[in-house]
Design a protein around this motif. Structure first.
Motif, PDB file in Angstrom:
ATOM      1  N   ARG A  27       0.829  -1.216   0.000  1.00  0.00           N
ATOM      2  CA  ARG A  27       0.000   0.000   0.000  1.00  0.00           C
ATOM      3  C   ARG A  27       0.859   1.259   0.000  1.00  0.00           C
ATOM      4  O   ARG A  27       0.465   2.298  -0.547  1.00  0.00           O
ATOM      5  N   ALA A  28       2.037   1.175   0.612  1.00  0.00           N
ATOM      6  CA  ALA A  28       2.928   2.332   0.698  1.00  0.00           C
ATOM      7  C   ALA A  28       3.677   2.598  -0.609  1.00  0.00           C
ATOM      8  O   ALA A  28       4.389   3.597  -0.709  1.00  0.00           O
ATOM      9  N   GLY A  29       3.534   1.689  -1.589  1.00  0.00           N
ATOM     10  CA  GLY A  29       4.141   1.934  -2.885  1.00  0.00           C
ATOM     11  C   GLY A  29       5.309   1.059  -3.254  1.00  0.00           C
ATOM     12  O   GLY A  29       5.924   1.242  -4.308  1.00  0.00           O
ATOM     13  N   PHE A  30       5.654   0.105  -2.414  1.00  0.00           N
ATOM     14  CA  PHE A  30       6.754  -0.799  -2.728  1.00  0.00           C
ATOM     15  C   PHE A  30       6.262  -1.962  -3.591  1.00  0.00           C
ATOM     16  O   PHE A  30       5.077  -2.333  -3.552  1.00  0.00           O
ATOM     17  N   ASN A  31       7.178  -2.530  -4.362  1.00  0.00           N
ATOM     18  CA  ASN A  31       6.901  -3.776  -5.082  1.00  0.00           C
ATOM     19  C   ASN A  31       7.325  -4.924  -4.166  1.00  0.00           C
ATOM     20  O   ASN A  31       8.504  -5.208  -4.017  1.00  0.00           O
ATOM     21  N   VAL A  32       6.359  -5.575  -3.547  1.00  0.00           N
ATOM     22  CA  VAL A  32       6.639  -6.511  -2.454  1.00  0.00           C
ATOM     23  C   VAL A  32       6.506  -7.952  -2.917  1.00  0.00           C
ATOM     24  O   VAL A  32       5.535  -8.327  -3.599  1.00  0.00           O
ATOM     25  N   THR A  33       7.487  -8.746  -2.521  1.00  0.00           N
ATOM     26  CA  THR A  33       7.437 -10.199  -2.709  1.00  0.00           C
ATOM     27  C   THR A  33       7.526 -10.854  -1.339  1.00  0.00           C
ATOM     28  O   THR A  33       8.350 -10.450  -0.509  1.00  0.00           O
ATOM     29  N   VAL A  34       6.687 -11.836  -1.106  1.00  0.00           N
ATOM     30  CA  VAL A  34       6.736 -12.624   0.128  1.00  0.00           C
ATOM     31  C   VAL A  34       7.324 -13.985  -0.202  1.00  0.00           C
ATOM     32  O   VAL A  34       6.876 -14.661  -1.134  1.00  0.00           O
ATOM     33  N   VAL A  35       8.328 -14.383   0.556  1.00  0.00           N
ATOM     34  CA  VAL A  35       8.970 -15.683   0.373  1.00  0.00           C
ATOM     35  C   VAL A  35       8.686 -16.544   1.596  1.00  0.00           C
ATOM     36  O   VAL A  35       8.913 -16.115   2.735  1.00  0.00           O
ATOM     37  N   ASP A  36       8.183 -17.742   1.370  1.00  0.00           N
ATOM     38  CA  ASP A  36       7.902 -18.659   2.478  1.00  0.00           C
ATOM     39  C   ASP A  36       8.041 -20.086   1.973  1.00  0.00           C
ATOM     40  O   ASP A  36       7.605 -20.406   0.863  1.00  0.00           O
ATOM     41  N   LYS A  37       8.623 -20.939   2.811  1.00  0.00           N
ATOM     42  CA  LYS A  37       8.897 -22.311   2.364  1.00  0.00           C
ATOM     43  C   LYS A  37       7.648 -23.161   2.222  1.00  0.00           C
ATOM     44  O   LYS A  37       7.663 -24.180   1.532  1.00  0.00           O
ATOM     45  N   GLU A  38       6.530 -22.759   2.866  1.00  0.00           N
ATOM     46  CA  GLU A  38       5.322 -23.586   2.820  1.00  0.00           C
ATOM     47  C   GLU A  38       4.089 -22.850   2.306  1.00  0.00           C
ATOM     48  O   GLU A  38       3.078 -23.482   2.038  1.00  0.00           O
ATOM     49  N   GLY A  39       4.139 -21.545   2.215  1.00  0.00           N
ATOM     50  CA  GLY A  39       2.981 -20.804   1.738  1.00  0.00           C
ATOM     51  C   GLY A  39       2.253 -20.086   2.862  1.00  0.00           C
ATOM     52  O   GLY A  39       2.632 -20.171   4.030  1.00  0.00           O
ATOM     53  N   ALA A  40       1.205 -19.376   2.500  1.00  0.00           N
ATOM     54  CA  ALA A  40       0.531 -18.464   3.423  1.00  0.00           C
ATOM     55  C   ALA A  40      -0.152 -19.180   4.589  1.00  0.00           C
ATOM     56  O   ALA A  40      -0.905 -20.131   4.387  1.00  0.00           O
ATOM     57  N   GLY A  41       0.139 -18.698   5.786  1.00  0.00           N
ATOM     58  CA  GLY A  41      -0.605 -19.092   6.984  1.00  0.00           C
ATOM     59  C   GLY A  41      -0.512 -20.534   7.388  1.00  0.00           C
ATOM     60  O   GLY A  41      -1.406 -21.042   8.078  1.00  0.00           O
ATOM     61  N   THR A  42       0.553 -21.223   7.026  1.00  0.00           N
ATOM     62  CA  THR A  42       0.597 -22.666   7.291  1.00  0.00           C
ATOM     63  C   THR A  42       1.204 -23.024   8.647  1.00  0.00           C
ATOM     64  O   THR A  42       1.110 -24.167   9.075  1.00  0.00           O
ATOM     65  N   GLY A  43       1.819 -22.082   9.340  1.00  0.00           N
ATOM     66  CA  GLY A  43       2.461 -22.379  10.619  1.00  0.00           C
ATOM     67  C   GLY A  43       1.576 -22.055  11.796  1.00  0.00           C
ATOM     68  O   GLY A  43       0.391 -22.407  11.833  1.00  0.00           O
TER      69      GLY A  43
END
Length: 420
Positions: A27-43
């Protein structure tokens, strides 16, 4: 950083903390990438108790627990346990934990906890509204129930919370059952925390945040980060994963219980331990309208969309030891005692067992803010039992820090170098 030409920014960790941060920064204007070994919300974000616990203003390092500690540690099914093989490895963390029992430390740490709690519900309301998932935040309070506890002791607990600025009411047993008729008549009193909330599905909440993030143009990459390479001559950061390498101009470490080795690669030694938290998910739909925690039994019941979640217990055993089914199963008889009609014909075999890793610091405070060694590296991890509660507010504060703005609260108590 110039928001007219957005910088690339990578968030390591797709739990609720990382996803909330990714949304704020996108939202602040950055080009954001999320890196996670298992994907969203799995832990831990998937299996937590779903309780936005702003009433929890006291650090876990409480000297009152010292006389109870030997008995708790010896009981393999008690609310607090260290696996024997892990004791020596956990010892340095516990020595720091004991240090934080000092009165001056408790006052300081409690003040920092309350600073985060103060606007955390408002921040979550704003985040869920932006993501179009307001139905996943229920603001109906919570109960801490007592079974036969002397009234004087109950009143002492009430005064402690009230003196700390927590909004609550002291209820009789009849008043408790007027709110929650399905609870046992053995409950003699309760503390009713009126300004807290819960979600009926913490995993669904994570998926809603991920969906909104992607809709905004953000990317989620399912890869395991192996190494972080920084250079004095190159302002960008190279991330080596199990699938290749990526360059980024700004890095956020929000990988929960797995953050310690990444912090070490960046030059920091942090006393982060993983508390192995358990739940037993029962298919029965309770008639509860709010979470119910037990003062005597040390666990919590939360009404969920697809059943009733029984959660609690703390176990220290590291990140590799397997789930101990008995530690999830032991929650069932406690729940049956509090909700006798709901579970009258149920058995523990009806439930689904889960174990996740809470990232915990010995002072009960997260690591939040800019690295003092690399100006383009930031941290947001170590939220212990309050990851869900603090996810939106720490995302907001982190975005302010990344943008070089004055944060709404003083972030110095949460600096990564506070243990140096």
């Amino acid at each position: 950083m110039n928001n007219a030409q957005p910088d690339t920014l990578t968030v390591v960790g797709a739990g609720i903390v990382g996803l909330a941060a990714a949304i704020e920064l996108q939202r602040a204007g950055f080009n954001v990438t999320v890196v996670d070994k298992e994907g969203a919300g799995t832990g831990a974000s998937k299996g937590n108790a779903g309780h936005f616990a702003t009433e929890q203003v006291f650090p876990l390092a409480d000297p009152a627990m010292l006389p109870k500690l030997p008995g708790m540690l010896l009981d393999p099914l008690g609310p607090f346990r260290i696996q024997p093989r892990y004791f020596l490895k956990a010892l340095p963390w516990f020595l720091r934990f004991l240090h934080n029992m000092l009165p001056s430390r408790r006052v300081q740490n409690s003040r920092a906890i309350k600073a985060l709690n103060q606007d955390s519900i408002a921040a979550m309301k704003s985040l869920t509204a932006f993501c179009g998932c307001e139905e996943l935040l229920t603001l109906n309070g919570s109960l801490l129930v007592f079974e036969g506890t002397p009234l004087q002791e109950v009143q002492k607990e009430f005064r402690a919370y009230a003196d700390a600025g927590v909004e609550l009411q002291l209820l009789s047993g009849d008043e408790v059952r007027a709110l929650e008729p399905s609870l046992t008549t053995n409950i003699t009193n309760a503390l009713y925390f009126t300004h807290v909330g819960h979600t009926e599905d913490p995993y669904r909440l994570c998926l809603a945040l991920e969906s909104k993030f992607k809709e905004m143009g953000g990317k989620v990459v399912t890869e395991e980060l192996v190494k972080i390479n920084t250079s004095n001559t190159d302002p960008s950061i190279t991330l080596e994963t199990n699938s290749g390498s990526h360059k980024t101009e700004c890095l956020i470490i929000a990988s929960g219980a797995w953050s310690k080795p990444f912090a070490k690669q960046l030059g920091y030694s942090v006393p982060l331990e993983s508390e192995r938290g358990y739940h037993l998910m029962m298919p029965q739909l309770s008639r509860l309208s709010r979470p119910v925690a037990s003062y005597n039994r040390k666990f919590i019941i939360t009404p969920m969309r697809d059943g009733t979640r029984l959660a609690g217990t703390v176990e220290f055993g590291g990140l590799k030891a397997p789930l101990v089914e008995a530690r999830a199963n032991c929650l069932f008889p406690h729940a049956k005692a509090l909700l006798p009609e709901l579970f009258a014909d149920a058995t523990v075999e009806d439930g689904v067992r889960w174990m996740g890793f809470r990232p915990s610091m010995p002072d009960s405070l997260p690591v939040l803010g800019r690295s003092q060694k690399q100006s383009n590296v930031f941290f947001s991890f170590g939220h212990q039992h309050l990851g869900l509660t603090w996810s939106a507010i720490t995302a907001k504060l982190l975005a302010q820090e990344v943008l070089g703005k004055q944060a709404d609260i003083d972030l110095s108590p949460y600096r990564i170098d506070r243990f140096s």
